[in-house]
Design an enzyme around this catalytic site. Structure first.
Site, PDB file in Angstrom:
ATOM      1  N   LYS A   1       0.843  -1.209   0.000  1.00  0.00           N
ATOM      2  CA  LYS A   1       0.000   0.000   0.000  1.00  0.00           C
ATOM      3  C   LYS A   1       0.871   1.248   0.000  1.00  0.00           C
ATOM      4  O   LYS A   1       0.581   2.211  -0.708  1.00  0.00           O
ATOM      5  CB  LYS A   1      -0.886   0.016   1.264  1.00  0.00           C
ATOM      6  CG  LYS A   1      -2.034  -0.946   1.197  1.00  0.00           C
ATOM      7  CD  LYS A   1      -2.709  -1.057   2.546  1.00  0.00           C
ATOM      8  CE  LYS A   1      -3.662  -2.232   2.539  1.00  0.00           C
ATOM      9  NZ  LYS A   1      -4.043  -2.673   3.876  1.00  0.00           N
TER      10      LYS A   1
ATOM     11  N   ASP B   1     -11.416   2.052   4.957  1.00  0.00           N
ATOM     12  CA  ASP B   1     -11.799   0.674   4.631  1.00  0.00           C
ATOM     13  C   ASP B   1     -13.319   0.482   4.580  1.00  0.00           C
ATOM     14  O   ASP B   1     -13.797  -0.578   4.185  1.00  0.00           O
ATOM     15  CB  ASP B   1     -11.220  -0.289   5.678  1.00  0.00           C
ATOM     16  CG  ASP B   1      -9.927  -0.944   5.206  1.00  0.00           C
ATOM     17  OD1 ASP B   1      -9.642  -0.884   3.992  1.00  0.00           O
ATOM     18  OD2 ASP B   1      -9.215  -1.514   6.051  1.00  0.00           O
TER      19      ASP B   1
ATOM     20  N   GLN C   1      -5.043  -2.610  10.018  1.00  0.00           N
ATOM     21  CA  GLN C   1      -4.787  -3.804   9.212  1.00  0.00           C
ATOM     22  C   GLN C   1      -5.271  -5.032   9.993  1.00  0.00           C
ATOM     23  O   GLN C   1      -4.942  -5.203  11.154  1.00  0.00           O
ATOM     24  CB  GLN C   1      -3.270  -3.900   8.938  1.00  0.00           C
ATOM     25  CG  GLN C   1      -2.870  -4.986   7.974  1.00  0.00           C
ATOM     26  CD  GLN C   1      -3.320  -4.703   6.551  1.00  0.00           C
ATOM     27  OE1 GLN C   1      -3.253  -3.594   6.064  1.00  0.00           O
ATOM     28  NE2 GLN C   1      -3.783  -5.745   5.883  1.00  0.00           N
TER      29      GLN C   1
END
Ligand code: NAD
Length: 284
Positions: free
Chosen positions: A52, A119, A96
């Protein structure tokens, strides 16, 4: 042989457009910055975080990584999220996953400011997704829909089967396809007979994480296949779909690698830019 849905090429095309949006923001004195919190030593997570960061840098977005220890206390993680929520220079925050077992993931996700939820996993943004009034979407799902649009594939009235019901992939894909007027079935580990559903499907999306799950005998001629799975078999990266046997029956199919994977990272960056623009009152 079905036409390949080239996620990698499409992601690169989108990245060029995104760079322009980033330039526009910077010209207005706005620096898109988002934070990724990784708790613990999960190897795959560390690789994803680095992937990322590379992508972020290549389009001009700043990604800050908070690497926390395996035994991080939940209250300290929540305090960090509070701090990032309150920082006006931070436009996106994500944790994460997976997280170590002392961390209650639902409680942690709920703490993220929905306006910074890159997200799309806070309860309010999941709710908005199903209501059809969302401003941020889980990246993989958003990327898949955009890929289908790019190839002019209309979902209206299509019978869609989604294999997998995770919050991060299966459910949001189902919600977005339902919004496009598809008829959606969500299959999972307790589904009695996958074939009974997949055989009648115009579109099969597999997000189960099991190599060889979808085989040629399970799909009809002309099926559109989206393979989200990432599996390591004998040192090779493969999806959930037995590509060699299914591709000849399909009208369109995503390869692994080079299909959905590159879209996920690109569309995460797109969420960062959406939220940065939104926070600064710039409408799409
Ligand atoms: P998950 O483990 O949270 O969920 C998997 C889902 O699949 C579950 O709902 C489970 O019920 C279902 N499932 C598993 N085996 C099944 C079977 N044999 N039959 C029917 N249903 C079955 O996983 P996830 O986070 O949703 O990810 C799914 C897969 O997609 C993984 O391989 C993951 O690595 C991959 N993934 C890929 C991308 C990408 O960018 N390509 C992004 C996210 C996840």
């Amino acid at each position: 042989m079905g036409k390949i849905l080239d996620g990698k090429a499409f992601a690169n095309l989108r990245a060029e457009k995104l760079k322009e949006k980033v330039k526009d923001l910077k010209a207005q004195g706005i620096t898109p910055l988002f934070c990724v919190i990784n708790v613990g030593d999960n190897k795959a997570s560390k690789i994803y975080v680095r992937t990322k960061k590379r992508r972020a840098e290549s389009v001009g977005i700043i990604q800050k990584i908070y690497q926390l220890p395996e035994d991080e206390k939940e209250e300290d993680l929540l305090a960090l999220i509070d701090k990032l929520n309150a920082d006006p220079k931070v436009y996106g925050v994500m944790v994460q996953l997976p997280a170590p077992k002392q961390i209650n993931v639902d409680r942690v996700l709920e703490r993220i400011d929905p306006e910074k939820d890159v997200d799309g996993l806070t309860p309010s943004n999941i709710g908005r997704l199903w209501q059809g009034n969302h401003f941020v979407e889980p990246a993989t799902a958003d990327g898949i829909l955009a890929l289908l649009d790019h190839y002019n594939i209309d979902l209206k009235g299509k019978d869609v089967v989604v294999i997998g019901r995770s919050n991060i992939v299966g459910k949001p894909v189902a919600a977005l396809m339902l919004e496009r007027d598809a008829t959606v079935s969500i299959l999972h580990l307790e589904t009695k007979n996958l074939s009974q559903y997949t055989k009648n499907a115009d579109v099969v999306v597999s997000a189960a994480g099991q190599a060889g799950l979808v085989t040629a005998d399970m799909v009809k001629d002309g099926v559109i296949v989206i393979d989200v799975g990432i599996n390591h078999v004998n040192g090779h990266l493969v999806g959930d779909v037995d590509f060699d046997s299914v591709a000849p029956k399909a009208s369109y199919i995503t390869p692994v690698p080079g299909g959905v994977g590159p879209l996920t990272v690109e569309f995460l960056m797109e969420q960062v830019i959406k939220l940065t623009r939104r926070a600064n009152g710039i409408r799409e």
